[in-house]
Design an enzyme around this catalytic site. Sequence first.
Site, PDB file in Angstrom:
ATOM      1  CG  HIS A 124     -19.315 -23.256 -18.243  1.00  0.00           C
ATOM      2  ND1 HIS A 124     -19.305 -22.208 -19.114  1.00  0.00           N
ATOM      3  CD2 HIS A 124     -18.709 -22.822 -17.120  1.00  0.00           C
ATOM      4  CE1 HIS A 124     -18.689 -21.178 -18.540  1.00  0.00           C
ATOM      5  NE2 HIS A 124     -18.326 -21.529 -17.341  1.00  0.00           N
ATOM      6  CG  HIS A 154     -22.025 -19.349 -15.587  1.00  0.00           C
ATOM      7  ND1 HIS A 154     -21.467 -18.366 -14.810  1.00  0.00           N
ATOM      8  CD2 HIS A 154     -20.995 -20.150 -15.962  1.00  0.00           C
ATOM      9  CE1 HIS A 154     -20.154 -18.544 -14.730  1.00  0.00           C
ATOM     10  NE2 HIS A 154     -19.844 -19.626 -15.431  1.00  0.00           N
ATOM     11  CD  GLU A 205     -19.631 -15.015 -10.964  1.00  0.00           C
ATOM     12  OE1 GLU A 205     -20.032 -14.927  -9.813  1.00  0.00           O
ATOM     13  OE2 GLU A 205     -20.281 -15.557 -11.860  1.00  0.00           O
ATOM     14  CG  HIS A 265     -14.688 -14.286 -14.323  1.00  0.00           C
ATOM     15  ND1 HIS A 265     -16.063 -14.264 -14.436  1.00  0.00           N
ATOM     16  CD2 HIS A 265     -14.281 -15.387 -15.011  1.00  0.00           C
ATOM     17  CE1 HIS A 265     -16.452 -15.323 -15.140  1.00  0.00           C
ATOM     18  NE2 HIS A 265     -15.398 -16.017 -15.504  1.00  0.00           N
ATOM     19  CG  HIS A 282     -15.625 -14.875 -19.831  1.00  0.00           C
ATOM     20  ND1 HIS A 282     -15.849 -16.055 -20.479  1.00  0.00           N
ATOM     21  CD2 HIS A 282     -15.280 -15.214 -18.556  1.00  0.00           C
ATOM     22  CE1 HIS A 282     -15.669 -17.068 -19.641  1.00  0.00           C
ATOM     23  NE2 HIS A 282     -15.319 -16.583 -18.464  1.00  0.00           N
TER      24      HIS A 282
HETATM   25 CU1  CUO Z   1     -17.767 -20.080 -15.938  1.00  0.00          CU
HETATM   26 CU2  CUO Z   1     -15.613 -17.717 -16.701  1.00  0.00          CU
HETATM   27  O1  CUO Z   1     -16.920 -18.982 -17.343  1.00  0.00           O
HETATM   28  O2  CUO Z   1     -17.009 -18.384 -15.390  1.00  0.00           O
END
Ligand code: CUO
Length: 667
Positions: A196, A200, A338, A354, A358
């Site tokens: 992950h 990103h 996003e 998004h 977070h």
């Molecule tokens: Cu990968 Cu929310 O964590 O996009």
Amino acid sequence: RPGEPVFTPKGKDNVVFQVPDKFLEEKYQNIGSDIQSRFGDEADVTIQVRDTALPNITVPAQLDKSDNFSLFIPRHKKLAAALIDVFMKAKDIDQLQSYAVYARDRVNSQLFNYALSVVLLHRPDTKDLDLPIFIESFPSKFIDSRSFGMARQEANVVKQGNRRPITVPRDYTASDLEPEHRLWYFREDLGINVHHWHWHLVYPAESSDINIVRKDRRGELFYYMHQQIMGRYNIERFCNNLPKTVALTSLREPIPEGYFPKLDSLVASRPWPARPSNSTLMPIKRTLDQIDLEISTMERWRQRFLEAVNENAYTDLQGRKVALDETTGIDILGNILEASQQLSPNPNYYGDLHNMGHTIISYVHDPDHRHLESFGVIGDSATAMRDPVFYRWHQNIDDMFNEYKIRMNPYTAQQLTYPSIRVTAVGIQLDNGRTNQFHTFWQQSDINMTKGMDFMPRGDVFARFTHLQHIPFTINVQANNDSSAPKMGMVRVFMAPKVDDRGQQMSFRDQRRYMIEMDKFVANLRPGQNTLRRRSAESTVTIPFERTFRNLDNRQDSSFNFCGCGWPNHMLIPKGTDQGYRMEFFVMISNYEEDRVNQDLGGACSDAASFCGIRDRLYPDRRPMGYPFDRLGRQGADTLASFMTPNMKVQEVTIIHNDRVSGPTGQ
Ligand code: CUO
């Protein structure tokens, strides 16, 4: 240099950079020669750093060295973008090295690591270099604080060679009183979290160089990769007798799931903040991070996204409606939601839902910074997937995308069919001889933590993790080509639960959301009968086990950059149950002539292309990601059986879990 390890040959841990005095921090400049001779004596490798005009790094240096760094916080993204810019502008590798050495002691170490990693991935002259290995740089993001302390002690007390690996306990974050804790092996898996973080890193949402951000179908891949994570997570929940994830749609209700990460934050030597059960989100007002966010603002962003979905059109900067088309619609919506402020067609109007989700969740324990606390694990892409609330938030994000997908025209039987191609049988052959079953168990593997532990004396210290593993298998597909000419097919392999929680055949509407991609490959179909065989290790969603574990210690693997992105192969198969969890294993062969993307893949790493794309190339499949399950079933098809066309086949399989623990790799 390409082909050489970035840092040091194996076992040569002490690198000393010889620098001009002006490179040292101001407070050390008058004792420069002292420092250099002291550390120089211990050097395995000495690197002369080229004297160069010093770059201006005042902007990236604004983030305090003891602060935590988050890609989800707009200010942090901007500071990182400024450092990326400095590094990208270096004239050659030597100057980049000088800039990096100069910046290393002056900027926040996490920001530094992120910016340098992005640059190494994207500069033409560094693409072939290895990245600094992230787990080794920041082991504290993956290993509980107690094991970390034990490793430090082991290194101090025991001679190199006699040291034993530190066994990281398998369930240290909660007790069985917490039902969510059953999913520890997924949420706290090292390979999943590294994937992950890597994803990103490969797909930054912001950069001063727009070419780093604008990648083929990146908004769609944001949707798809996270949709697949949710499919996989929900199946793990079913295997553990838990209901599907409840989407965090209402931001005003308490969040029952708490999470206490038990990780130390390396920079500030402080524990990562926890979130008690039943926390309620609050507006965030944090002057330092330049964030002032009301919950109603997030709600407005959500409404505007759903409005675009409903109208099948977004509102551009001039307030005009622009229609979403079948090919690029999902990609635009991905960038809106996003969000990538640089790619969203109207960032002010659609906001940053998004990412700020977070952030607002990560500050629930200290929304106005009165306790001077940093963000929780969901605020960092390397640790976010540990927290149950990550999945609740991403279920909400996925539900929002799904609102768009279910409004698209279902595929017609004609669109799904591949004339004259029939799949007549599908079977799974396990390496232990069983058929049409998957077997899972626990395995222990070791990771060298030495690089990230800034202690003397040096030498290797290993952490031993317990993770899920499966018996390797082969997929066998029987396919008939009824024409007289050879044909090329794209073999699309998925798997989904067979029954719902009442034991009834799952409806297509539900099942398509849990269709997890297992593999995708091209096959040559001769006239007549064909047998296709494909090994589990070849899957295009995963990277090899070795890249997650063994070779982290072994710099021979020069492919750890774009190739570091990918689902860990040891998590390819869900855990299953003791009695056997029932799944439907699906294979479709589509017409490769319609799917193919003409490009040269020579030299490109495409191990996990389904989840990560291929660097500097187009996404290697022209179909919408998730095809053929990205939309509702064809007209009237409310079960998988009625969805099938002759070029598809389903085989019922079970996943059997054995609770045994097998020893460390190679031991
Ligand atoms: Cu990968 Cu929310 O964590 O996009």
